[in-house]
Enzyme design. Structure first.
Site, PDB file in Angstrom:
ATOM      1  CB  SER A  28      -0.892   0.032   1.238  1.00 54.04           C
ATOM      2  OG  SER A  28      -1.495  -1.197   1.438  1.00 54.04           O
ATOM      3  CB  CYS A  29       4.419   1.841   0.759  1.00 54.10           C
ATOM      4  SG  CYS A  29       4.392   1.212   2.440  1.00 54.10           S
ATOM      5  CB  ILE A  30       3.173   5.797  -2.866  1.00 57.02           C
ATOM      6  CG1 ILE A  30       1.705   5.520  -2.580  1.00 57.02           C
ATOM      7  CG2 ILE A  30       3.399   6.373  -4.260  1.00 57.02           C
ATOM      8  CD1 ILE A  30       0.779   5.605  -3.744  1.00 57.02           C
ATOM      9  N   GLY A  93       0.591   1.769  -3.814  1.00 54.83           N
ATOM     10  CA  GLY A  93      -0.785   2.061  -3.396  1.00 54.83           C
ATOM     11  C   GLY A  93      -1.754   0.927  -3.637  1.00 54.83           C
TER      12      GLY A  93
END
Lengths: 161, 205
Positions: A28-30, A93
């Site tokens: 989910s990180c970018i 994401g």
């Protein structure tokens, strides 16, 4: 061979050609990159959360989109990049687990992507390409020789942005 | 106690290790009965690690793993993540579905369902033991499964912790079959606010 510089979770690295900035296993990180094609100066930022004002632990600005992006901008400018030439690319994401009752916690990937875009736009930095959303992990890297941003996945192939 | 977990005392860490021990012991027994093999487990690791270092506990952020995730509701909300390296997960599916070792090369719907059920059973066994020890009642959600990079899967849990601090408290146990063919990591990651409840229940506030 260009030096491979690892960018951890909630981490930021900047550099100049020859170097490849890489961040492994984004969910989910970018991973947001900034790049100046003329000086070949760039940076890669791995954010976990959209907004530092919603959080109680704000010691590390690279953890958030709203504090990490301005910090990366400052650092690439310090190295000699030109603000008007800077372009951004981003990927990540994802929503790794699908729950039918999708809570906000589960949608953090989406919120990360939206916040990152909004902040880049506010800073007047053009977003050249993005690969966000879906439900799989990504390893991302930017080659500062060319500005090519590569997204690698386990079984969804690789992409160049 | 503060919300950042980096200030736990030795006595508190011991209490958490004991919780991990009874929980994982019960889970290991359950797993052993299902696959009819002896399961060895290590002494649980209770560690407070920078968020970014957690993926290194399971082979690095780009290691290919299968993760079964359960949200835990109740008096001490937490997350449970059962991670298996890809080969271990495939071998476990071979055993569960009565296939030969090596038959499973990718996971179909039934395989995923079987692995989620294993996550369910292990979590239930773990939380039951935790209840007997602490009297804290906890209920797991239905399981969800993903096969992907360890960093990507762990980020689901780490991001929630990231709101409150820069460190994760993980209670982690490694399971192994005797032949080392299956290895799994069982993580219990209490929400930051849940830690006080758990520690109070075992008398080491």
């Amino acid at each position: 061979m260009a030096e491979l510089i690892k960018v951890g979770m909630a981490d930021l690295k900047v550099g100049k050609d020859p170097a490849i900035l890489i961040s492994y296993g984004l969910g989910s990180c970018i991973g947001i990159s900034l790049y100046d094609p003329q000086t070949k100066i760039g940076g890669l930022l791995h954010i976990m959360l959209p907004d530092s004002s919603q959080s109680r632990a704000t010691d590390n600005p690279a953890k958030f989109a709203d504090t990490g992006i301005p910090l990366m901008l400052e650092e690439v400018l310090k190295l000699g990049a030109s603000r008007s030439r800077l372009v951004a690319k981003m990927a990540g994401g994802a929503q790794m687990f699908a729950f039918s009752n999708g809570t906000d916690v589960m949608r953090v990937g989406q919120r990360n992507a939206a916040a990152s875009k909004e902040i880049l736009q506010k800073l007047g930095i053009r977003i050249l390409a993005e690969d966000t959303g879906a439900n799989y992990g990504r390893t991302v890297q930017i080659d500062l020789a060319t500005g090519i941003y590569t997204v690698k996945t386990i079984d969804k192939g690789n992409k160049e942005l | 106690m503060s919300d950042d977990v980096s200030s736990l005392s030795a006595a508190q860490m011991d209490a958490l290790r004991e919780i991990g021990n009874v929980g994982a012991g019960n889970s290991a027994t359950a797993l052993s009965q299902i696959i009819n093999r002896r399961i060895d487990m290590n002494v649980p690791r209770v560690s407070i690690v920078p968020l970014g270092d957690v993926p290194d506990m399971v082979g690095g952020p780009d290691a290919m793993v299968v993760g079964v995730f359960l949200r835990v509701y109740g008096q001490a909300p937490s997350n449970i993540l059962f991670l298996l390296p890809k080969d271990s997960a495939f071998y476990l599916v071979d055993m569960l579905m009565g296939k030969n070792h090596g038959d499973t090369q990718k996971l179909d719907f039934m395989d995923e369902s079987a692995l989620m059920e294993i996550g369910n059973i292990l979590s239930g066994a773990y939380l039951n033991a935790l209840f007997n020890f602490t009297r804290i009642s906890l209920l797991p959600s239905i399981p969800a499964l993903a096969m992907d990079m360890a960093g990507a899967i762990l980020s689901v849990v780490l991001i929630q912790l990231g709101q409150m601090g820069d460190h994760a408290l993980v209670i982690e146990t490694e399971f192994k079959t005797e032949d080392n063919g299956i290895k799994g990591h069982f993580f219990l990651v209490p929400d930051p606010g849940s830690l006080d409840t758990i520690l109070a229940a075992v008398g080491v506030e």
